[in-house]
Design a protein around this motif. Structure first.
Motif, PDB file in Angstrom:
ATOM      1  N   GLY A 131       6.743  14.315   4.693  1.00 20.70           N
ATOM      2  CA  GLY A 131       5.669  15.108   5.289  1.00 20.70           C
ATOM      3  C   GLY A 131       4.351  14.424   4.972  1.00 20.70           C
ATOM      4  O   GLY A 131       4.281  13.191   4.928  1.00 20.70           O
TER       5      GLY A 131
ATOM      6  N   CYS B 266       9.442   0.205   5.240  1.00 18.78           N
ATOM      7  CA  CYS B 266       8.404   1.216   5.021  1.00 18.78           C
ATOM      8  C   CYS B 266       7.137   0.931   5.817  1.00 18.78           C
ATOM      9  O   CYS B 266       6.346   1.836   6.065  1.00 18.78           O
TER      10      CYS B 266
ATOM     11  N   SER C 295      11.028   7.026   7.911  1.00 18.28           N
ATOM     12  CA  SER C 295      10.648   7.628   9.193  1.00 18.28           C
ATOM     13  C   SER C 295       9.543   8.639   8.922  1.00 18.28           C
ATOM     14  O   SER C 295       8.599   8.334   8.167  1.00 18.28           O
TER      15      SER C 295
ATOM     16  N   LYS D  60       8.756   7.309  15.711  1.00 20.79           N
ATOM     17  CA  LYS D  60       9.479   7.814  14.533  1.00 20.79           C
ATOM     18  C   LYS D  60      10.772   8.530  14.962  1.00 20.79           C
ATOM     19  O   LYS D  60      11.807   8.388  14.321  1.00 20.79           O
TER      20      LYS D  60
ATOM     21  N   THR E  19      -1.986   8.871   1.042  1.00 17.71           N
ATOM     22  CA  THR E  19      -2.005   7.409   1.142  1.00 17.71           C
ATOM     23  C   THR E  19      -3.201   6.986   2.006  1.00 17.71           C
ATOM     24  O   THR E  19      -3.801   7.811   2.695  1.00 17.71           O
ATOM     25  N   PRO E  20      -3.515   5.691   2.040  1.00 21.63           N
ATOM     26  CA  PRO E  20      -4.582   5.209   2.932  1.00 21.63           C
ATOM     27  C   PRO E  20      -4.327   5.559   4.398  1.00 21.63           C
ATOM     28  O   PRO E  20      -5.274   5.826   5.142  1.00 21.63           O
ATOM     29  N   LEU E  21      -3.054   5.579   4.829  1.00 21.45           N
ATOM     30  CA  LEU E  21      -2.744   5.944   6.225  1.00 21.45           C
ATOM     31  C   LEU E  21      -3.207   7.371   6.519  1.00 21.45           C
ATOM     32  O   LEU E  21      -3.859   7.638   7.528  1.00 21.45           O
TER      33      LEU E  21
ATOM     34  N   ASP F 100       3.398 -10.546  10.142  1.00 23.09           N
ATOM     35  CA  ASP F 100       2.938  -9.479  11.029  1.00 23.09           C
ATOM     36  C   ASP F 100       4.123  -8.937  11.831  1.00 23.09           C
ATOM     37  O   ASP F 100       4.662  -9.623  12.706  1.00 23.09           O
ATOM     38  N   LEU F 101       4.496  -7.691  11.533  1.00 28.13           N
ATOM     39  CA  LEU F 101       5.659  -7.079  12.181  1.00 28.13           C
ATOM     40  C   LEU F 101       5.323  -6.493  13.552  1.00 28.13           C
ATOM     41  O   LEU F 101       6.191  -5.901  14.196  1.00 28.13           O
TER      42      LEU F 101
ATOM     43  N   TYR G  55       3.175   7.665  17.708  1.00 28.26           N
ATOM     44  CA  TYR G  55       3.664   7.929  16.344  1.00 28.26           C
ATOM     45  C   TYR G  55       4.951   8.759  16.371  1.00 28.26           C
ATOM     46  O   TYR G  55       5.985   8.325  15.871  1.00 28.26           O
TER      47      TYR G  55
ATOM     48  N   ASP H 279       4.346  -7.863   3.766  1.00 23.30           N
ATOM     49  CA  ASP H 279       3.206  -7.103   4.288  1.00 23.30           C
ATOM     50  C   ASP H 279       2.253  -8.083   4.961  1.00 23.30           C
ATOM     51  O   ASP H 279       2.461  -9.298   4.930  1.00 23.30           O
TER      52      ASP H 279
ATOM     53  N   VAL I 104       1.602  12.750   2.924  1.00 23.10           N
ATOM     54  CA  VAL I 104       1.589  12.035   1.637  1.00 23.10           C
ATOM     55  C   VAL I 104       0.197  11.436   1.448  1.00 23.10           C
ATOM     56  O   VAL I 104      -0.370  10.865   2.387  1.00 23.10           O
TER      57      VAL I 104
ATOM     58  N   SER J  20       0.830  -1.213   0.000  1.00 19.29           N
ATOM     59  CA  SER J  20       0.000   0.000   0.000  1.00 19.29           C
ATOM     60  C   SER J  20       0.862   1.259   0.000  1.00 19.29           C
ATOM     61  O   SER J  20       2.036   1.231   0.368  1.00 19.29           O
TER      62      SER J  20
ATOM     63  N   ILE K 177       3.095   4.393   0.167  1.00 20.39           N
ATOM     64  CA  ILE K 177       4.491   4.686  -0.186  1.00 20.39           C
ATOM     65  C   ILE K 177       5.227   3.396  -0.530  1.00 20.39           C
ATOM     66  O   ILE K 177       6.058   3.362  -1.448  1.00 20.39           O
TER      67      ILE K 177
HETATM   68  P1  NAD Z   1      -0.148   2.738   4.186  1.00 21.25           P
HETATM   69  O1  NAD Z   1      -1.121   2.428   5.261  1.00 21.25           O
HETATM   70  O2  NAD Z   1      -0.668   3.056   2.821  1.00 21.25           O
HETATM   71  O3  NAD Z   1       0.931   1.573   4.057  1.00 21.25           O
HETATM   72  C1  NAD Z   1       1.514   0.978   5.202  1.00 21.25           C
HETATM   73  C2  NAD Z   1       1.720  -0.499   4.932  1.00 21.25           C
HETATM   74  O4  NAD Z   1       2.300  -1.070   6.108  1.00 21.25           O
HETATM   75  C3  NAD Z   1       0.391  -1.241   4.652  1.00 21.25           C
HETATM   76  O5  NAD Z   1       0.486  -2.008   3.476  1.00 21.25           O
HETATM   77  C4  NAD Z   1       0.226  -2.096   5.876  1.00 21.25           C
HETATM   78  O6  NAD Z   1      -0.456  -3.313   5.646  1.00 21.25           O
HETATM   79  C5  NAD Z   1       1.676  -2.322   6.318  1.00 21.25           C
HETATM   80  N1  NAD Z   1       1.685  -2.738   7.711  1.00 21.25           N
HETATM   81  C6  NAD Z   1       1.050  -2.142   8.753  1.00 21.25           C
HETATM   82  N2  NAD Z   1       1.166  -2.894   9.857  1.00 21.25           N
HETATM   83  C7  NAD Z   1       1.894  -3.988   9.506  1.00 21.25           C
HETATM   84  C8  NAD Z   1       2.317  -5.132  10.223  1.00 21.25           C
HETATM   85  N3  NAD Z   1       1.984  -5.328  11.513  1.00 21.25           N
HETATM   86  N4  NAD Z   1       3.054  -6.061   9.573  1.00 21.25           N
HETATM   87  C9  NAD Z   1       3.352  -5.898   8.257  1.00 21.25           C
HETATM   88  N5  NAD Z   1       2.963  -4.841   7.521  1.00 21.25           N
HETATM   89  C10 NAD Z   1       2.234  -3.894   8.153  1.00 21.25           C
HETATM   90  O7  NAD Z   1       0.709   3.954   4.752  1.00 21.25           O
HETATM   91  P2  NAD Z   1       1.806   4.915   4.080  1.00 21.25           P
HETATM   92  O8  NAD Z   1       1.318   6.302   4.282  1.00 21.25           O
HETATM   93  O9  NAD Z   1       2.223   4.451   2.747  1.00 21.25           O
HETATM   94  O10 NAD Z   1       3.001   4.708   5.136  1.00 21.25           O
HETATM   95  C11 NAD Z   1       4.236   4.111   4.812  1.00 21.25           C
HETATM   96  C12 NAD Z   1       5.268   4.653   5.782  1.00 21.25           C
HETATM   97  O11 NAD Z   1       5.412   6.060   5.570  1.00 21.25           O
HETATM   98  C13 NAD Z   1       4.895   4.467   7.247  1.00 21.25           C
HETATM   99  O12 NAD Z   1       6.040   4.083   7.982  1.00 21.25           O
HETATM  100  C14 NAD Z   1       4.430   5.854   7.655  1.00 21.25           C
HETATM  101  O13 NAD Z   1       4.596   6.100   9.029  1.00 21.25           O
HETATM  102  C15 NAD Z   1       5.343   6.716   6.812  1.00 21.25           C
HETATM  103  N6  NAD Z   1       4.854   8.085   6.633  1.00 21.25           N
HETATM  104  C16 NAD Z   1       3.669   8.323   6.000  1.00 21.25           C
HETATM  105  C17 NAD Z   1       3.233   9.646   5.868  1.00 21.25           C
HETATM  106  C18 NAD Z   1       1.922   9.989   5.191  1.00 21.25           C
HETATM  107  O14 NAD Z   1       1.500  11.157   5.237  1.00 21.25           O
HETATM  108  N7  NAD Z   1       1.257   9.062   4.526  1.00 21.25           N
HETATM  109  C19 NAD Z   1       4.005  10.697   6.383  1.00 21.25           C
HETATM  110  C20 NAD Z   1       5.211  10.407   7.010  1.00 21.25           C
HETATM  111  C21 NAD Z   1       5.635   9.096   7.128  1.00 21.25           C
END
Ligand code: NAD
Length: 257
Positions: free
Chosen positions: A186, A69, A113, A159, A190-192, A41-42, A155, A32, A188, A11, A13
């Motif tokens: 910053g 990631c 991070s 981080k 994404t689903p998060l 499962d991490l 969070y 994942d 992004v 998913s 990033i």
């Molecule tokens: P996302 O939810 O789209 O992707 C995160 C992925 O991590 C998912 O596929 C999820 O299944 C996987 N994951 C979660 N828990 C897990 C587990 N227990 N075991 C294995 N896999 C697991 O989110 P994203 O926004 O793409 O985030 C990716 C990274 O970027 C994260 O570390 C997030 O903290 C960081 N980040 C995101 C943003 C933002 O704005 N989206 C900003 C700064 C940092």
């Protein structure tokens, strides 16, 4: 063709990074919860050990690249789960896979991070001592006991600690010949981020978090930076944190770098 392990590949990033690494000629092994080459499962020590065993079995104990990631946002409950994935899901894989990376060709690793890592300094991070000691239970108790503030603490605290953990490994990894850096995104799309916007506790803060460039990033913009750090053009970049945040960190902390 370099073989690179990527967590969070299903998913956001991570998915964009998988595509960008493949376009740059990497063979990517994705990890994942589902829809990945290795499903695991991490968030638990047992899950992380199972993932490590599968990685070593699939690669014969030799890896050229590692991108960590996978992560959870502040809205996740219990908040301790975000600490487990964002911190222990990184340091356990870094330490468990260094021997495999040492045997790789031009090896490098990148940890995703966050700009949030700089917003809670180590000296004021309530999780610092527990995480430094590797005490997952105590760190979880701190955030789960923090009430409404637990999610943000989990969070930003995880981080901050993960960026510190990378910087603390700079000598060992340098001597092993493996470059190691962090990317700090910053906001992004994404689903998060969408999950945070749908949570009334965090929606307004996310909306107010507007970078000087006036927009959020596309996941591909973070992925491009990861590919740069993984590649030969970054051959002397080691132990650094690269902000990919539209100017957010510079705006908030202009005198600290
Ligand atoms: P996302 O939810 O789209 O992707 C995160 C992925 O991590 C998912 O596929 C999820 O299944 C996987 N994951 C979660 N828990 C897990 C587990 N227990 N075991 C294995 N896999 C697991 O989110 P994203 O926004 O793409 O985030 C990716 C990274 O970027 C994260 O570390 C997030 O903290 C960081 N980040 C995101 C943003 C933002 O704005 N989206 C900003 C700064 C940092």
């Amino acid at each position: 063709m370099p073989t690179t392990l990527l967590t969070g590949s299903a998913s956001g990033i991570g998915a964009a990074t998988q595509a960008a690494l493949q376009a740059a000629g990497h063979r990517v092994i994705g990890v994942d919860l589902r829809n990945a080459d290795i499903c695991g499962d991490l968030s638990s020590s047992a899950g992380r050990q199972a993932v490590l065993q599968q990685v070593l079995a699939q690669t014969g104990g030799v890896l050229d690249g590692l991108v960590l990631c996978a992560g959870l946002g502040p809205q996740v409950q219990p908040a301790s789960k975000a600490v487990s994935v964002n911190y222990f899901g990184v340091v356990d894989l870094l330490d468990g896979l260094l021997p495999a990376l040492e045997k790789g060709r031009q090896p490098a690793a990148v940890v995703v991070s966050s700009v949030a890592s700089a917003q809670l300094p180590w000296e004021r991070n309530p999780l610092a001592a527990a995480l430094q000691a590797g005490d997952e239970v105590q760190a979880g108790q701190i955030v789960d006991g923090a009430g409404d503030k637990g999610g943000q603490l989990a969070y930003a605290g995880s981080k901050n600690a993960v960026t510190v953990a990378v910087r603390q490994r700079v000598r060992t990894w340098g001597q092993a010949g493996v470059r190691l850096n962090t990317v700090a995104p910053g906001a992004v799309e994404t689903p998060l981020l969408q999950a945070g916007l749908q949570d009334t506790r965090y929606a307004q803060a996310i909306k107010d978090f507007v970078a000087p460039l006036g927009r959020r990033a596309d996941p591909a913009e973070i992925a491009a930076t990861v590919v740069f750090l993984m590649g030969p053009q970054a051959s002397f970049v080691h132990g650094t944190q690269l902000f990919v945040d539209g100017g957010m960190d510079a705006m908030v902390r202009p005198t600290q770098f």
